[in-house]
Design an enzyme around this catalytic site. Sequence first.
Site, mmCIF file in Angstrom:
data_model
loop_
_atom_site.group_PDB
_atom_site.id
_atom_site.type_symbol
_atom_site.label_atom_id
_atom_site.label_comp_id
_atom_site.label_asym_id
_atom_site.label_seq_id
_atom_site.Cartn_x
_atom_site.Cartn_y
_atom_site.Cartn_z
ATOM 1 N N SER A 238 4.754 1.990 8.220
ATOM 2 C CA SER A 238 4.210 0.908 7.266
ATOM 3 C C SER A 238 5.074 0.382 6.490
ATOM 4 O O SER A 238 6.340 1.089 6.192
ATOM 5 C CB SER A 238 3.350 1.480 6.466
ATOM 6 O OG SER A 238 2.128 2.089 7.237
ATOM 7 N N HIS B 186 0.818 -1.215 -0.066
ATOM 8 C CA HIS B 186 -0.141 -0.030 0.057
ATOM 9 C C HIS B 186 0.879 1.141 -0.070
ATOM 10 O O HIS B 186 0.278 2.471 0.054
ATOM 11 C CB HIS B 186 -1.019 -0.196 1.199
ATOM 12 C CG HIS B 186 -0.354 0.212 2.344
ATOM 13 N ND1 HIS B 186 -0.119 -0.568 3.359
ATOM 14 C CD2 HIS B 186 -0.112 1.686 2.951
ATOM 15 C CE1 HIS B 186 0.371 0.085 4.456
ATOM 16 N NE2 HIS B 186 0.464 1.443 4.254
ATOM 17 N N ASP C 223 -0.963 -7.397 1.742
ATOM 18 C CA ASP C 223 -0.163 -6.259 1.699
ATOM 19 C C ASP C 223 1.172 -6.237 1.687
ATOM 20 O O ASP C 223 2.052 -5.923 2.587
ATOM 21 C CB ASP C 223 -0.730 -5.231 2.738
ATOM 22 C CG ASP C 223 -0.445 -3.877 2.583
ATOM 23 O OD1 ASP C 223 0.189 -3.489 1.601
ATOM 24 O OD2 ASP C 223 -0.473 -3.115 3.601
#
EC number: 3.4.21.47
Length: 764
Positions: free
Chosen positions: A699, A526, A576
Amino acid sequence: MGSNLSPQLCLMPFILGLLSGGVTTTPWPLAQPQESCSLEGVEIKGGSFRLLQEGQALEYVCPSGFYPYPVQTRTCRSTGSWSTLKTQVQKTVRKAECRAIHCPRPHDFENGEYWPRSPYYNVSDEISFHCYDGYTLRGSANRTCQVNGRWSGQTAICDNGAGYCSNPGIPIGTRKVGSQYRLEDSVTYHCSRGLTLRGSQRRTCQEGGSWSGTEPSCQDSFMYDTPQEVAEAFLSSLTETIEGVDAEDGHGPGEQQKRKIVLDPSGSMNIYLVLDGSDSIGASNFTGAKKCLVNLIEKVASYGVKPRYGLVTYATHPKIWVKVSDPDSSNADWVTKQLNEINYEDHKLKSGTNTKKALQAVYSMMSWPDDIPPEGWNRTRHVIILMTDGLHNMGGDPITVIDEIRDLLYIGKDRKNPREDYLDVYVFGVGPLVNQVNINALASKKDNEQHVFKVKDMENLEDVFYQMIDESQSLSLCGMVWEHRKGTDYHKQPWQAKISVIRPSKGHESCMGAVVSEYFVLTAAHCFTVDDKEHSIKVSVGGEKRDLEIEVVLFHPNYNINGKKAAGIPEFYDYDVALIKLKNKLKYGQTIRPICLPCTEGTTRALRLPPTTTCQQQKEELLPAQDIKALFVSEEEKKLTRKEVYIKNGDKKGSCERDAQYAPGYDKVKDISEVVTPRFLCTGGVSPYADPNTCRGDSGGPLIVHKRSRFIQVGVISWGVVDVCKNQKRQKQVPAHARDFHINLFQVLPWLKEKLQDEDLGFL
């Protein structure tokens, strides 16, 4: 909230052996109850002092480049007065002072000249050596006076090659008697009054053209070995060329091979750890030395070798905590546990220093029942590390035990095959009160090798063993870090990658990733969009400012963030994960190294599991059905910090996953399994502990399990329920439902294996 999980690493795997020699050592008087001494008048001009041994001794401390004159230490006598200040020639001095350090001049230099000539040399002064015609220079032609009072480089020697043995030289500061170098000729060395000889006083020309013993040097009391000197000398000794290798090793007498210490997993080496726990050592040094030994064991184990250990501490009497014959003596975890349970107070009631008995305890472990040698006894290397100050005060001369050990192992009996490489000792003396004569007598003495070291304090000893680690052969090992106190963020997290995606008119996206091979960085899918171009993606590793060129970003084929919009789920993070392929190969170093991936041969070795270990067995080891201690790395105020969390993989797993309903956009999801698929690991919340949460910039970073001094990535940071980092500040008080979700790498292994098949990771 960050947690530095890895212990300070002091030691590297190295061979240590029993002692050799026959020098009588000096005993230290038994401690007697005494009056405390007044501190009036003990000051030193230009420096300071600090008390040792609960005020029964003091050490003078001078600035760098200076030394305390006339002595470095003083002791509080039973009369309540401090020991007299006397020079090396026994002249009494009224007040101590700091004097500039000088390097000694050469007393003699054979068959050549040196320039400039001076009674002494200041720090940074240089001296040059030249040989007469017909002689060839060995060693360093130019040497510099260093801040510790020693000369840089190696002893300069002018030799014409006429002797059976080469000229052994005259180390600066020593005097040599003897100039014939025929077979069995000997030379002797002496130091000026007040200096201590380190190394061999007498050396004999042996068959094969080598000299017995080791090169001597003359030491002043203020001299210490720098960490770099110790590390270089130690590593050099491990690879020094020797002769007379045991014929059973496949080499005939006189045949040369590199002296390499082989830590054979089959158990051809016994390492005896002997630690002085007497009064003169002190509790803090004992604790520090114990930590170093713990890390030695961990470091040896991290390389996948399993020597047998013996563990002895001693004061008046020795205590054997681990015998090499114990069934678990090659189990690093078990030996470490035994070592951690030892207390300095275990020897408190009888706190003399009986080094001889300690060595006898080692001998008892080496000897055989009924004096019948077992098969293969002559292929086992017996090794020891001895940490002591050399101040034995009872039991007699410890050197006398050495003859018994040498006889037992048949060392030095056969001139053509002396087996000396099966017996070594490296003695480490720590602190100003070290008896240099005694520790020198206890150390092995071999040509072109150094086995005795004196370091300033325990902190310096840490530096020594960090510098001893030869990284060149282990840089590709996954999940290893350089946990030195002087290390940077990227020494401690060498896999961590920073990722930035620049989107014109839309700002930029910041993420993290992990180096998994020389060409790939693993991160979250992402972090990118299908419109991002390779040139707009910036990746940096190792704390370097330069960005790496990107060849391509590989997404997991099942990743589709918009895949469930029709079902009212605005963002869907299943699968992801992404791999960034670099255009150029990474050059591994202390700040750039790969993290371990599940179900690879590297992780099997890192976890010290059998080579036949399956992927399922690795999973059971790393992700058991319980709360699992893990960590992630976050950047705060431009510093990387470790954050300790717990993966909820037991009875708390369900409640952790259900809290996903509090995430923006998921409040209307009726079945939480629609967004939390089996591919996710869950952290966060307040039970069993209050976990720190990830921030947006985290992330793509790795979720890591730290085990057996290695770091294994089990997940990729994907998304969180609560934004705990609003206004670029991490909130300390967060709701109990603040959870984070990470892609479980065990669930995407087929894709990883396919994309990384050429990276030599050895997927199971």
